[in-house]
Design a protein around this motif. Sequence first.
Motif, PDB file in Angstrom:
ATOM      1  N   VAL A 135      -8.601   1.191  -4.131  1.00  0.00           N
ATOM      2  CA  VAL A 135      -8.724   0.384  -5.353  1.00  0.00           C
ATOM      3  C   VAL A 135      -9.005  -1.074  -4.996  1.00  0.00           C
ATOM      4  CG1 VAL A 135      -7.478  -0.507  -7.359  1.00  0.00           C
ATOM      5  CG2 VAL A 135      -7.296   1.907  -6.751  1.00  0.00           C
ATOM      6  N   LEU A 136      -8.287  -1.600  -4.005  1.00  0.00           N
ATOM      7  CA  LEU A 136      -8.521  -2.978  -3.559  1.00  0.00           C
ATOM      8  C   LEU A 136      -9.949  -3.151  -3.068  1.00  0.00           C
ATOM      9  CD1 LEU A 136      -5.230  -3.788  -1.584  1.00  0.00           C
ATOM     10  CD2 LEU A 136      -5.845  -4.543  -3.888  1.00  0.00           C
ATOM     11  N   ASP A 137     -10.409  -2.186  -2.280  1.00  0.00           N
ATOM     12  CA  ASP A 137     -11.768  -2.248  -1.751  1.00  0.00           C
ATOM     13  C   ASP A 137     -12.799  -2.180  -2.883  1.00  0.00           C
ATOM     14  OD1 ASP A 137     -13.497  -2.140   0.738  1.00  0.00           O
ATOM     15  OD2 ASP A 137     -14.181  -0.344  -0.297  1.00  0.00           O
ATOM     16  N   SER A 138     -12.542  -1.330  -3.872  1.00  0.00           N
ATOM     17  CA  SER A 138     -13.462  -1.194  -5.009  1.00  0.00           C
ATOM     18  C   SER A 138     -13.510  -2.477  -5.838  1.00  0.00           C
ATOM     19  CB  SER A 138     -13.044  -0.019  -5.896  1.00  0.00           C
ATOM     20  OG  SER A 138     -13.067   1.187  -5.164  1.00  0.00           O
ATOM     21  N   ASN A 139     -12.383  -3.207  -5.868  1.00  0.00           N
ATOM     22  CA  ASN A 139     -12.322  -4.475  -6.602  1.00  0.00           C
ATOM     23  C   ASN A 139     -12.792  -5.658  -5.763  1.00  0.00           C
ATOM     24  OD1 ASN A 139     -11.313  -3.180  -8.870  1.00  0.00           O
ATOM     25  ND2 ASN A 139      -9.178  -3.499  -8.273  1.00  0.00           N
ATOM     26  N   ARG A 140     -13.368  -5.340  -4.607  1.00  0.00           N
ATOM     27  CA  ARG A 140     -13.938  -6.352  -3.693  1.00  0.00           C
ATOM     28  C   ARG A 140     -12.870  -7.346  -3.232  1.00  0.00           C
ATOM     29  NH1 ARG A 140     -19.242  -8.521  -6.595  1.00  0.00           N
ATOM     30  NH2 ARG A 140     -19.481  -9.610  -4.603  1.00  0.00           N
ATOM     31  N   CYS A 141     -11.691  -6.797  -2.933  1.00  0.00           N
ATOM     32  CA  CYS A 141     -10.617  -7.561  -2.305  1.00  0.00           C
ATOM     33  C   CYS A 141     -10.457  -7.050  -0.874  1.00  0.00           C
ATOM     34  CB  CYS A 141      -9.299  -7.380  -3.065  1.00  0.00           C
ATOM     35  SG  CYS A 141      -9.284  -8.126  -4.707  1.00  0.00           S
ATOM     36  N   PHE A 142     -10.072  -7.929   0.022  1.00  0.00           N
ATOM     37  CA  PHE A 142      -9.891  -7.561   1.423  1.00  0.00           C
ATOM     38  C   PHE A 142      -8.408  -7.329   1.706  1.00  0.00           C
ATOM     39  CE2 PHE A 142     -13.612 -10.489   1.397  1.00  0.00           C
ATOM     40  CZ  PHE A 142     -14.576  -9.551   1.695  1.00  0.00           C
ATOM     41  N   PHE A 143      -8.115  -6.378   2.555  1.00  0.00           N
ATOM     42  CA  PHE A 143      -6.728  -6.132   2.953  1.00  0.00           C
ATOM     43  C   PHE A 143      -6.617  -6.106   4.460  1.00  0.00           C
ATOM     44  CE2 PHE A 143      -8.605  -1.863   2.382  1.00  0.00           C
ATOM     45  CZ  PHE A 143      -8.305  -1.275   3.599  1.00  0.00           C
ATOM     46  N   VAL A 144      -5.458  -6.522   4.947  1.00  0.00           N
ATOM     47  CA  VAL A 144      -5.107  -6.428   6.366  1.00  0.00           C
ATOM     48  C   VAL A 144      -3.679  -5.911   6.424  1.00  0.00           C
ATOM     49  CG1 VAL A 144      -4.734  -7.649   8.537  1.00  0.00           C
ATOM     50  CG2 VAL A 144      -6.599  -8.356   7.022  1.00  0.00           C
ATOM     51  N   THR A 145      -3.478  -4.817   7.110  1.00  0.00           N
ATOM     52  CA  THR A 145      -2.153  -4.235   7.232  1.00  0.00           C
ATOM     53  C   THR A 145      -2.045  -3.475   8.543  1.00  0.00           C
ATOM     54  OG1 THR A 145      -0.492  -2.858   6.129  1.00  0.00           O
ATOM     55  CG2 THR A 145      -2.781  -2.104   6.010  1.00  0.00           C
ATOM     56  N   ARG A 146      -0.859  -2.987   8.853  1.00  0.00           N
ATOM     57  CA  ARG A 146      -0.655  -2.203  10.073  1.00  0.00           C
ATOM     58  C   ARG A 146      -0.857  -0.732   9.766  1.00  0.00           C
ATOM     59  NH1 ARG A 146       4.799  -3.676  12.995  1.00  0.00           N
ATOM     60  NH2 ARG A 146       3.927  -2.139  14.452  1.00  0.00           N
ATOM     61  N   ALA A 147      -1.452  -0.041  10.699  1.00  0.00           N
ATOM     62  CA  ALA A 147      -1.709   1.389  10.517  1.00  0.00           C
ATOM     63  C   ALA A 147      -0.434   2.194  10.715  1.00  0.00           C
ATOM     64  CB  ALA A 147      -2.774   1.852  11.514  1.00  0.00           C
ATOM     65  N   LYS A 148      -0.343   3.309   9.992  1.00  0.00           N
ATOM     66  CA  LYS A 148       0.771   4.229  10.201  1.00  0.00           C
ATOM     67  C   LYS A 148       0.636   4.892  11.566  1.00  0.00           C
ATOM     68  CE  LYS A 148       1.668   5.326   5.349  1.00  0.00           C
ATOM     69  NZ  LYS A 148       1.758   6.406   4.325  1.00  0.00           N
ATOM     70  N   THR A 149       1.767   5.201  12.168  1.00  0.00           N
ATOM     71  CA  THR A 149       1.746   5.774  13.519  1.00  0.00           C
ATOM     72  C   THR A 149       1.103   7.157  13.546  1.00  0.00           C
ATOM     73  OG1 THR A 149       4.006   6.582  13.151  1.00  0.00           O
ATOM     74  CG2 THR A 149       3.766   4.468  14.282  1.00  0.00           C
ATOM     75  N   ASN A 150       1.166   7.873  12.420  1.00  0.00           N
ATOM     76  CA  ASN A 150       0.605   9.228  12.384  1.00  0.00           C
ATOM     77  C   ASN A 150      -0.772   9.280  11.725  1.00  0.00           C
ATOM     78  OD1 ASN A 150       1.434   8.632   9.803  1.00  0.00           O
ATOM     79  ND2 ASN A 150       2.362  10.623   9.391  1.00  0.00           N
ATOM     80  N   MET A 151      -1.448   8.144  11.638  1.00  0.00           N
ATOM     81  CA  MET A 151      -2.764   8.094  11.002  1.00  0.00           C
ATOM     82  C   MET A 151      -3.781   8.912  11.797  1.00  0.00           C
ATOM     83  SD  MET A 151      -5.124   4.764  10.064  1.00  0.00           S
ATOM     84  CE  MET A 151      -5.567   4.445  11.790  1.00  0.00           C
ATOM     85  N   ALA A 152      -4.407   9.873  11.129  1.00  0.00           N
ATOM     86  CA  ALA A 152      -5.442  10.691  11.761  1.00  0.00           C
ATOM     87  C   ALA A 152      -6.804  10.127  11.400  1.00  0.00           C
ATOM     88  CB  ALA A 152      -5.319  12.140  11.296  1.00  0.00           C
ATOM     89  N   TYR A 153      -7.655   9.915  12.407  1.00  0.00           N
ATOM     90  CA  TYR A 153      -8.931   9.260  12.148  1.00  0.00           C
ATOM     91  C   TYR A 153      -9.995   9.733  13.136  1.00  0.00           C
ATOM     92  CZ  TYR A 153      -7.519   6.343  16.105  1.00  0.00           C
ATOM     93  OH  TYR A 153      -7.111   5.909  17.347  1.00  0.00           O
TER      94      TYR A 153
END
Length: 239
Positions: A53-71
């Motif tokens: 939603v933030l990305d769709s509203n053209r806002c930028f975010f910076v946060t820490r990734a979850k330890t179990n993030m699959a990518y």
Amino acid sequence: MHTVLDYDGCLPVFTAITEGSVHEINVAKKLSFPLGSVIVMDRGYVDYKWLCVLDSNRCFFVTRAKTNMAYRIVEDNTEKSAGNTFILADRLITLTAWKASAEYSGEMRMVVYLDNTTGQEYTFIKNNLHWKAQTVADIYKERWHIEVFYKHVKQHLKIKSFVGTSENAVKIQLWTALIAVLLLKFLQQKAGYRWYLSNLVTFIRLNLFVKIGLINWLNNPFYDQKQIIEIGQLKLFDG
């Protein structure tokens, strides 16, 4: 107490007081931010649907990734930061877990940073694909201001314990503390003398019943105490 700090002045622009059982992301989802805002948050706010939603509203975010993030790695740009030994990885990724990829199907950037003071590794995710990797780490470091804000509220304004235990009493004490912080920060910014907030709180507490001009005192707190006392004594014996 859920709070959004504006980086200009590091003062709260939004605060909601809820029961402790209310997760922070439930409050965050109700917020809206101006176009182009940069929202910096800890791992507790990682909700891929909300990040989308933030990305769709053209806002930028910076946060820490979850330890179990699959990518899945789409592109590895680590070599672009070869001159920076603290950048361990800089990659363009997509989420692969079924639910996560359905909620955030676009690409995001992942930066792995080594803190040279603690030796700890931090993995950041963000939706801005053009910032330098070091910029990402520097932006997240500024999130510490919110920890400092809560420290000021708890230590300087005695929020470690509550006068009353009812819901209304607790809310009154918290809102009063927030109003006091705003006033103190305003005085700190207006003062000609460079105050530390802790010193300002202490000195104002000591001078609450002293009849002196507030702004003049803020600009020059080291006035002639003897002269003030002598003037007060003369007025005391007039008439």
